[in-house]
Write an enzyme that holds these catalytic residues in place. Structure first.
Site, PDB file in Angstrom:
ATOM      1  N   ARG A 121      31.454 -55.657  34.228  1.00 20.97           N
ATOM      2  CA  ARG A 121      31.487 -56.856  35.067  1.00 20.97           C
ATOM      3  C   ARG A 121      32.891 -56.967  35.643  1.00 20.97           C
ATOM      4  NH1 ARG A 121      31.877 -61.268  31.852  1.00 20.97           N
ATOM      5  NH2 ARG A 121      33.889 -61.815  32.763  1.00 20.97           N
ATOM      6  N   SER A 175      36.865 -64.058  27.727  1.00 19.74           N
ATOM      7  CA  SER A 175      36.277 -65.389  27.558  1.00 19.74           C
ATOM      8  C   SER A 175      37.221 -66.506  27.959  1.00 19.74           C
ATOM      9  CB  SER A 175      35.811 -65.600  26.113  1.00 19.74           C
ATOM     10  OG  SER A 175      34.719 -64.756  25.812  1.00 19.74           O
ATOM     11  N   GLU A 183      40.005 -59.087  37.078  1.00 21.29           N
ATOM     12  CA  GLU A 183      39.954 -58.270  35.869  1.00 21.29           C
ATOM     13  C   GLU A 183      38.603 -57.581  35.776  1.00 21.29           C
ATOM     14  OE1 GLU A 183      38.984 -60.990  32.174  1.00 21.29           O
ATOM     15  OE2 GLU A 183      40.527 -61.951  33.419  1.00 21.29           O
ATOM     16  N   ASP A 193      35.488 -59.244  37.956  1.00 22.72           N
ATOM     17  CA  ASP A 193      35.714 -60.622  38.394  1.00 22.72           C
ATOM     18  C   ASP A 193      36.654 -60.646  39.594  1.00 22.72           C
ATOM     19  OD1 ASP A 193      34.161 -61.305  36.219  1.00 22.72           O
ATOM     20  OD2 ASP A 193      35.860 -61.828  34.938  1.00 22.72           O
TER      21      ASP A 193
END
Length: 315
Positions: A262, A153, A277, A264
């Protein structure tokens, strides 16, 4: 599968990302109920294990962010209980959770990563903060990126443009872990690529391009509606999009992830994807990237999430 499935969605916990996890958990639970599943939402607390042992759900879906959801420990316990769960196995979680290790693994698979160094708090204590920071700055140049070696986050992440701001960025990073990752800043387009298992097949969803209003995709930009502009699919050429999708799948497989992830990246001006990451438990809130990618692919979230649950049952 046509019978009703009982899915226990785990959300909450005590990490810095508790609120995000609760929002993600509610969204996943709602979608699964729409698909016909029976859903129980449980917090990660002292009541969790007795409740799971009593209920024996068909599948457990940990929608937990931060260490409890991503460092593999909870999944070790789920395996001790003989429970089927969504997401990566414990060992793969540990690899993805630690950013320097994840970067080393994907680099060994031939994927570009930003040059970076991991600096534990003890290094500053033993060698002196100023000499270490000066050496890091001389090596990386400015701007550079400072982030905790573990976590999500964008908590504790800073893009540092001036030498005078470096010490504060490192101190802020230490609030979220005992090791700071300092990496060279890579200019380009920030994108996220989600990988999911649908009908037993690994599928790479369309990349989502991220344009934060303030220039930094920080915690507020991620979870405050209207503060970030998203393009799904990302504004990439066909060739660059295909190269990115293949690279994302390669990173997913190199790290041993399963069911969903996911990944990135920064896509440079020359179209090269640079791995940042991997997320073994990606966010599922109304502003999160995996749901946006699924919608960009023309998929219904309830059917996607049900398919992910069924993939876990087949694993």
């Amino acid at each position: 599968m046509t019978r009703d499935l009982h899915v226990a969605v785990l959300a909450g916990g005590l990490s810095h990302e508790r609120d995000v996890s609760l929002r993600s958990g509610r969204r996943v639970a709602d979608a699964l109920r729409s698909s016909g599943c029976e859903v129980t939402v449980l917090d990660a607390d002292a009541h969790l294990l007795p409740t799971l042992a009593a209920q024996r759900p068909d599948v457990v879906w940990p929608v937990l962010h931060g260490a409890i959801g991503e460092d593999g420990a909870l999944r070790d316990v789920l395996e001790l209980l003989g429970l089927t769960y969504v997401g990566a196995r414990p060992g793969a979680c540990r690899l993805a959770w630690d950013k320097p290790i994840a970067q080393s693994i994907v680099a060994a698979a031939g994927i570009s990563v930003p040059p970076s160094i991991a600096l534990p708090h003890a290094t500053f204590r033993d060698l002196g903060a100023q000499p270490v920071l000066a050496a890091a700055a001389d090596w990386a140049g400015f701007p550079l990126v400072v982030k905790p070696s573990r976590g999500g986050s964008a908590l504790g992440v800073a893009v540092v443009g001036e030498p005078r701001d470096l010490a504060r960025a490192v101190v802020d990073s230490f609030a979220y872990g005992d090791t700071a990752l300092v990496q060279q800043h890579v200019p380009g387009v920030e994108v996220a690529v989600s990988v999911v298992e649908i009908d037993g097949e690994v599928q790479v969803l369309p990349a989502v391009e991220i344009v934060a209003d303030g220039g930094s995709y920080d915690y507020a930009a991620r979870y405050t509606a209207g503060t970030t502009e998203f393009f799904a699919p990302a504004r990439l050429s066909v060739d660059d999009a295909e190269r990115l999708a293949g690279t994302a799948r390669g990173a997913h497989e190199a790290l041993g992830l399963r069911h969903l992830s996911r990944i990135d990246f920064i896509v440079t001006d020359s179209g090269d994807p640079v791995f940042l990451e991997a997320n073994a438990a990606p966010g599922m809130t109304e502003t999160s990237l995996l749901p946006q990618a699924a919608e960009a692919a023309g998929l219904e979230l309830d059917s996607v999430y049900r398919s992910i649950v069924e993939s876990a049952l087949r694993s």
